[in-house]
Design a protein around this motif. Structure first.
Motif, PDB file in Angstrom:
ATOM      1  N   ASP A   1       0.811  -1.222   0.000  1.00  0.00           N
ATOM      2  CA  ASP A   1       0.000   0.000   0.000  1.00  0.00           C
ATOM      3  C   ASP A   1       0.850   1.282   0.000  1.00  0.00           C
ATOM      4  OD1 ASP A   1      -2.535  -1.360   0.202  1.00  0.00           O
ATOM      5  OD2 ASP A   1      -1.969  -1.826   2.263  1.00  0.00           O
ATOM      6  N   LEU A   2       2.152   1.134   0.184  1.00  0.00           N
ATOM      7  CA  LEU A   2       3.021   2.312   0.266  1.00  0.00           C
ATOM      8  C   LEU A   2       3.238   2.925  -1.111  1.00  0.00           C
ATOM      9  CD1 LEU A   2       5.723   0.903   2.702  1.00  0.00           C
ATOM     10  CD2 LEU A   2       3.819   2.422   3.264  1.00  0.00           C
ATOM     11  N   GLU A   3       3.266   4.242  -1.157  1.00  0.00           N
ATOM     12  CA  GLU A   3       3.549   4.973  -2.396  1.00  0.00           C
ATOM     13  C   GLU A   3       4.899   5.669  -2.237  1.00  0.00           C
ATOM     14  OE1 GLU A   3       0.400   7.449  -3.905  1.00  0.00           O
ATOM     15  OE2 GLU A   3      -1.107   6.164  -2.939  1.00  0.00           O
ATOM     16  N   PHE A   4       5.921   5.060  -2.828  1.00  0.00           N
ATOM     17  CA  PHE A   4       7.264   5.613  -2.728  1.00  0.00           C
ATOM     18  C   PHE A   4       7.443   6.747  -3.726  1.00  0.00           C
ATOM     19  CE2 PHE A   4       7.894   1.590  -0.601  1.00  0.00           C
ATOM     20  CZ  PHE A   4       8.760   1.938   0.427  1.00  0.00           C
ATOM     21  N   ARG A   5       8.099   7.793  -3.250  1.00  0.00           N
ATOM     22  CA  ARG A   5       8.400   8.980  -4.069  1.00  0.00           C
ATOM     23  C   ARG A   5       9.882   9.282  -3.917  1.00  0.00           C
ATOM     24  NH1 ARG A   5       3.006  12.343  -3.975  1.00  0.00           N
ATOM     25  NH2 ARG A   5       1.640  10.589  -3.576  1.00  0.00           N
ATOM     26  N   PRO A   6      10.423  10.057  -4.831  1.00  0.00           N
ATOM     27  CA  PRO A   6      11.844  10.411  -4.693  1.00  0.00           C
ATOM     28  C   PRO A   6      12.126  11.045  -3.332  1.00  0.00           C
ATOM     29  CG  PRO A   6      11.019  11.075  -6.839  1.00  0.00           C
ATOM     30  CD  PRO A   6       9.828  10.628  -6.038  1.00  0.00           C
ATOM     31  N   HIS A   7      13.246  10.664  -2.745  1.00  0.00           N
ATOM     32  CA  HIS A   7      13.652  11.201  -1.449  1.00  0.00           C
ATOM     33  C   HIS A   7      14.159  12.623  -1.646  1.00  0.00           C
ATOM     34  CE1 HIS A   7      15.931  11.644   2.304  1.00  0.00           C
ATOM     35  NE2 HIS A   7      15.088  10.749   2.791  1.00  0.00           N
TER      36      HIS A   7
ATOM     37  N   GLY B   1      17.382   7.877  -3.788  1.00  0.00           N
ATOM     38  CA  GLY B   1      16.572   7.255  -2.751  1.00  0.00           C
ATOM     39  C   GLY B   1      15.094   7.501  -2.933  1.00  0.00           C
ATOM     40  N   VAL B   2      14.307   6.740  -2.157  1.00  0.00           N
ATOM     41  CA  VAL B   2      12.855   6.904  -2.167  1.00  0.00           C
ATOM     42  C   VAL B   2      12.350   6.918  -0.732  1.00  0.00           C
ATOM     43  CG1 VAL B   2      12.473   5.889  -4.451  1.00  0.00           C
ATOM     44  CG2 VAL B   2      12.463   4.413  -2.427  1.00  0.00           C
ATOM     45  N   GLN B   3      11.137   7.487  -0.565  1.00  0.00           N
ATOM     46  CA  GLN B   3      10.498   7.566   0.745  1.00  0.00           C
ATOM     47  C   GLN B   3       9.003   7.382   0.579  1.00  0.00           C
ATOM     48  OE1 GLN B   3      10.569  11.431   2.663  1.00  0.00           O
ATOM     49  NE2 GLN B   3      10.223  10.507   4.665  1.00  0.00           N
ATOM     50  N   ALA B   4       8.416   6.693   1.526  1.00  0.00           N
ATOM     51  CA  ALA B   4       6.959   6.586   1.627  1.00  0.00           C
ATOM     52  C   ALA B   4       6.577   6.994   3.041  1.00  0.00           C
ATOM     53  CB  ALA B   4       6.492   5.160   1.348  1.00  0.00           C
TER      54      ALA B   4
ATOM     55  N   GLY C   1       1.975   6.735  12.494  1.00  0.00           N
ATOM     56  CA  GLY C   1       2.297   6.473  11.101  1.00  0.00           C
ATOM     57  C   GLY C   1       3.732   6.024  10.997  1.00  0.00           C
ATOM     58  N   ALA C   2       4.241   6.025   9.761  1.00  0.00           N
ATOM     59  CA  ALA C   2       5.613   5.601   9.527  1.00  0.00           C
ATOM     60  C   ALA C   2       6.184   6.317   8.320  1.00  0.00           C
ATOM     61  CB  ALA C   2       5.674   4.095   9.317  1.00  0.00           C
ATOM     62  N   SER C   3       7.474   6.554   8.392  1.00  0.00           N
ATOM     63  CA  SER C   3       8.254   7.010   7.258  1.00  0.00           C
ATOM     64  C   SER C   3       9.204   5.882   6.915  1.00  0.00           C
ATOM     65  CB  SER C   3       9.043   8.272   7.622  1.00  0.00           C
ATOM     66  OG  SER C   3       9.975   8.570   6.607  1.00  0.00           O
ATOM     67  N   ILE C   4       9.142   5.419   5.668  1.00  0.00           N
ATOM     68  CA  ILE C   4       9.978   4.319   5.221  1.00  0.00           C
ATOM     69  C   ILE C   4      10.870   4.853   4.108  1.00  0.00           C
ATOM     70  CG2 ILE C   4      10.023   2.003   4.229  1.00  0.00           C
ATOM     71  CD1 ILE C   4       6.844   3.195   5.774  1.00  0.00           C
ATOM     72  N   VAL C   5      12.173   4.683   4.252  1.00  0.00           N
ATOM     73  CA  VAL C   5      13.116   5.190   3.265  1.00  0.00           C
ATOM     74  C   VAL C   5      14.113   4.119   2.867  1.00  0.00           C
ATOM     75  CG1 VAL C   5      12.973   7.573   4.108  1.00  0.00           C
ATOM     76  CG2 VAL C   5      14.773   6.084   4.961  1.00  0.00           C
ATOM     77  N   THR C   6      14.689   4.306   1.716  1.00  0.00           N
ATOM     78  CA  THR C   6      15.895   3.585   1.315  1.00  0.00           C
ATOM     79  C   THR C   6      16.699   4.535   0.451  1.00  0.00           C
ATOM     80  OG1 THR C   6      16.836   1.568   0.374  1.00  0.00           O
ATOM     81  CG2 THR C   6      14.818   2.417  -0.669  1.00  0.00           C
ATOM     82  N   HIS C   7      17.945   4.748   0.848  1.00  0.00           N
ATOM     83  CA  HIS C   7      18.868   5.600   0.098  1.00  0.00           C
ATOM     84  C   HIS C   7      20.282   5.299   0.567  1.00  0.00           C
ATOM     85  CE1 HIS C   7      19.148   8.313   3.588  1.00  0.00           C
ATOM     86  NE2 HIS C   7      17.823   8.331   3.609  1.00  0.00           N
TER      87      HIS C   7
END
Length: 86
Positions: A6-12, A18-21, A30-36
């Protein structure tokens, strides 16, 4: 229950590779999920998650008192369920 799918990743904002949802739940958490390149596990294709409360970082939950790193999709799913159950 919301899950990883269900997460919508967008550019960090701070890392072009990287991306963030960000996801918010009815309980105010809530939550902030990142990968970079600078996130815990990002260079290995894994995720870092921070718990949010009313849109702000929250370090006072039974889930964690910090960010959680080196997470696989199934780890993110488990933690999202825990956050929704707070």
């Amino acid at each position: 229950m919301n899950t990883f799918k269900d997460l919508e990743f967008r550019p960090h904002l701070h890392d072009v590779n990287g991306v963030q949802a960000v996801i918010e739940f009815n309980n105010g958490y809530g939550a902030s999920i990142v990968t970079h390149s600078q996130s815990y596990g990002g260079k290995s294709g894994l995720y870092e998650l921070a718990v949010l409360k009313d849109g702000d970082l929250c370090y006072t939950t039974p889930i964690t008192n910090n960010v959680l790193g080196w997470l696989k999709e199934e780890d993110v799913n488990r933690i999202l369920t825990d956050i929704q159950n707070l």
